[in-house]
Design an enzyme around this catalytic site. Sequence first.
Site, PDB file in Angstrom:
ATOM      1  N   ILE A  25       5.577  14.558  -4.627  1.00 42.09           N
ATOM      2  CA  ILE A  25       5.568  14.689  -6.091  1.00 42.09           C
ATOM      3  C   ILE A  25       5.422  13.361  -6.812  1.00 42.09           C
ATOM      4  O   ILE A  25       5.294  13.327  -8.038  1.00 42.09           O
ATOM      5  CB  ILE A  25       6.846  15.395  -6.592  1.00 42.09           C
ATOM      6  CG1 ILE A  25       8.097  14.648  -6.131  1.00 42.09           C
ATOM      7  CG2 ILE A  25       6.870  16.841  -6.125  1.00 42.09           C
ATOM      8  CD1 ILE A  25       9.393  15.240  -6.671  1.00 42.09           C
ATOM      9  N   GLY A  82       4.765   5.225  -5.882  1.00 48.87           N
ATOM     10  CA  GLY A  82       4.612   3.989  -6.630  1.00 48.87           C
ATOM     11  C   GLY A  82       4.701   2.820  -5.691  1.00 48.87           C
ATOM     12  O   GLY A  82       4.724   2.976  -4.461  1.00 48.87           O
ATOM     13  N   GLY A  83       4.762   1.636  -6.267  1.00 50.31           N
ATOM     14  CA  GLY A  83       4.805   0.441  -5.448  1.00 50.31           C
ATOM     15  C   GLY A  83       6.057   0.342  -4.605  1.00 50.31           C
ATOM     16  O   GLY A  83       6.071  -0.301  -3.561  1.00 50.31           O
ATOM     17  N   MET A  84       7.142   0.996  -5.051  1.00 50.18           N
ATOM     18  CA  MET A  84       8.414   0.860  -4.351  1.00 50.18           C
ATOM     19  C   MET A  84       8.671   1.976  -3.350  1.00 50.18           C
ATOM     20  O   MET A  84       9.455   1.811  -2.426  1.00 50.18           O
ATOM     21  CB  MET A  84       9.566   0.829  -5.370  1.00 50.18           C
ATOM     22  CG  MET A  84       9.461  -0.284  -6.400  1.00 50.18           C
ATOM     23  SD  MET A  84       9.535  -1.928  -5.673  1.00 50.18           S
ATOM     24  CE  MET A  84      11.257  -2.001  -5.210  1.00 50.18           C
ATOM     25  N   GLY A  85       8.062   3.159  -3.531  1.00 56.99           N
ATOM     26  CA  GLY A  85       8.367   4.241  -2.611  1.00 56.99           C
ATOM     27  C   GLY A  85       7.579   5.502  -2.904  1.00 56.99           C
ATOM     28  O   GLY A  85       6.817   5.582  -3.869  1.00 56.99           O
ATOM     29  N   VAL A 126       8.037   9.823  -3.209  1.00 56.65           N
ATOM     30  CA  VAL A 126       9.050  10.834  -3.495  1.00 56.65           C
ATOM     31  C   VAL A 126       8.496  12.215  -3.152  1.00 56.65           C
ATOM     32  O   VAL A 126       7.356  12.545  -3.504  1.00 56.65           O
ATOM     33  CB  VAL A 126       9.480  10.789  -4.977  1.00 56.65           C
ATOM     34  CG1 VAL A 126      10.558  11.836  -5.248  1.00 56.65           C
ATOM     35  CG2 VAL A 126       9.993   9.400  -5.343  1.00 56.65           C
ATOM     36  N   LYS A 186      13.313  10.276  -1.316  1.00 59.43           N
ATOM     37  CA  LYS A 186      12.514   9.077  -1.560  1.00 59.43           C
ATOM     38  C   LYS A 186      12.550   8.186  -0.328  1.00 59.43           C
ATOM     39  O   LYS A 186      13.618   7.919   0.226  1.00 59.43           O
ATOM     40  CB  LYS A 186      13.065   8.316  -2.769  1.00 59.43           C
ATOM     41  CG  LYS A 186      12.335   7.018  -3.079  1.00 59.43           C
ATOM     42  CD  LYS A 186      12.933   6.366  -4.320  1.00 59.43           C
ATOM     43  CE  LYS A 186      12.252   5.049  -4.644  1.00 59.43           C
ATOM     44  NZ  LYS A 186      12.815   4.425  -5.861  1.00 59.43           N
ATOM     45  N   ASP A 221      14.271  -2.491 -14.704  1.00 60.99           N
ATOM     46  CA  ASP A 221      12.878  -2.033 -14.659  1.00 60.99           C
ATOM     47  C   ASP A 221      12.713  -0.723 -15.421  1.00 60.99           C
ATOM     48  O   ASP A 221      12.086   0.215 -14.935  1.00 60.99           O
ATOM     49  CB  ASP A 221      12.412  -1.863 -13.215  1.00 60.99           C
ATOM     50  CG  ASP A 221      10.883  -1.752 -13.111  1.00 60.99           C
ATOM     51  OD1 ASP A 221      10.189  -2.235 -14.032  1.00 60.99           O
ATOM     52  OD2 ASP A 221      10.396  -1.183 -12.120  1.00 60.99           O
TER      53      ASP A 221
END
Length: 583
Positions: A16, A19-22, A24, A39, A127
């Site tokens: 769903i 992004g750059g961090m993970g 989901v 995540k 952030d």
Amino acid sequence: MGDRLIAGRYRLEERIGAGGMGVVWRATDLDLGRVVALKRSQAGDSGQIRREARIGAGLHHPNVVTVFDAVIDGDDRWLVMEYLPSRSLADVIDADGPLPPGKVAKIGVQLAAALAAMHEKGMVHRDLKPGNVLVADDGTAKLTDLGIAQWAEVTRTGGGLDVGTPGYVAPEMAEGRQAGAAADVFSLGATLFAAVEGTSVWGDASVGPFVQLRRATSYTLEPIRRAGPLAPALMELLRRKPAGRPDAVRAAELLSEVADVVVPARRRRFRVTRRAIAIAAVAAVLILTGGLLYATREPASIAAGPPSELVGDRRTADPCALVDPSVLNHLGTPELDNATGNFNACGVLLRLSADKEDIVDIRLELTTPTSPLLDKPMPGQLIVREIPSDSEDKCARGIPLPDGNQVWVHARHIRNWHAHLCDYVDPVATHAVSVLNREPVERRPAPFPDGSLGSLDACALGGELPQAIVGGPAAPDPVFGNWECYWNHRETQVTIRFERERAPFKDLDDRRVALGSREAFVEVSAEWKACQAEIPHRTFGGNGRAMIETVEIYVADKVKQPQEMCPAAERLAGEIAPRLPPL
């Protein structure tokens, strides 16, 4: 991957988000039979997931996505979170375009409440941006992605920008300084700015992150065009200096006024505790989330806008109706002052420290502009205008009104000590404009007492003598409410104005002049470059102090020295004294 089990318990159903961090996924918790969100860090078993789990476990708030667990599956660590059927605010903006100010304010109230809960626990998000805000169909907004959040006392190492997103970063973070709670408040303002304006406060993403960072360090904001009644709150959240921004609790209050949610009423003169404000902010969120179930369009109070005639009868308009001392609670100890200055003014005395003389006097005055307005302000879309100053020790703001009047807010330290006065002026001006964007100025709660100068007309008090003193035809030029009046002809000017000040009246070294049953005190005024005559009038009690009303007379000439004008000032005082109400 839809059949994959994570940690033998969570079945992945649908990807769903990413992004750059993970990444989901929507998943099913087979043990509890509930839908959850999982995540996984893009970097595998990184410290990011552990940090987010640790911070999320200590934070429980209805507007923060709940963290349930952190599990290990093979080489990966997964974060198990609450699943909210929703879209990110970024997706909402992309799909629907800029949102109405009222809707954005409702989202903002919820996010501010979430930040307040984080900051109370010593956490900072670092952030906040549209991509990290989830918005459900019923209007519920939740803050997510605590992956780079941290406890405020953590010391940052290294240089450069290692946190935040350039389009939403606070100026101090762009300069490489530590992110604090105030940086979150700025990012909240930047997020709401993007929602209502359709672009980042530092320019569209197409200009690139380095350009956005340069604009952040130079504080080059995009202009506000669509925000309407939300603009004053945005201006407050987006202040350049961290110390000048409201905290998250106060931000929730400011936004709740635009969001048309009910907040418990505050009485003037009483200091509102931070706990009381926090309760009010929570109440606003609860009312908001219930009310959104039935909201299909903007509230009538926002859509219709206030009437263009905001001031009405100038002599009955109450300037104190635009002043709320509690907006300064985070800066010191404020006290409403409704008994000092002219009758068109109301103020706040803000004690900054335990020193009884460390006080800033912030004044709000209803007045008329000194020059015609080029653009007529639109009702419901009023803004605070900065009045240029050459020093941080001076600060003034103006709010032009559609009916030709103006609100003027300014400040001074009572001992002329150094102070960043705009940090105190801006919250007062922002509150005033938020009131004026909703409704006209309230009437005074009671008429002026018998014998008060407030019931007199300064333009009529001197008869024909002011015109005779200036030496030519000069119609009286009244200031707001006729409590101050000017006569000008060529080089000479006469001023009659009313004042309220502390009693007993202090004549210091002024020359005393007998005026029958009254007296005047005459001196050369360096501030006005004029000869001043002052007539004490009526004593009264105000704000728990003994006060006195006075008539001030100034006679000035561009050619002659001020002391040469004192005979004329004394003569005018002699003309005025018998016209005053009996003591």
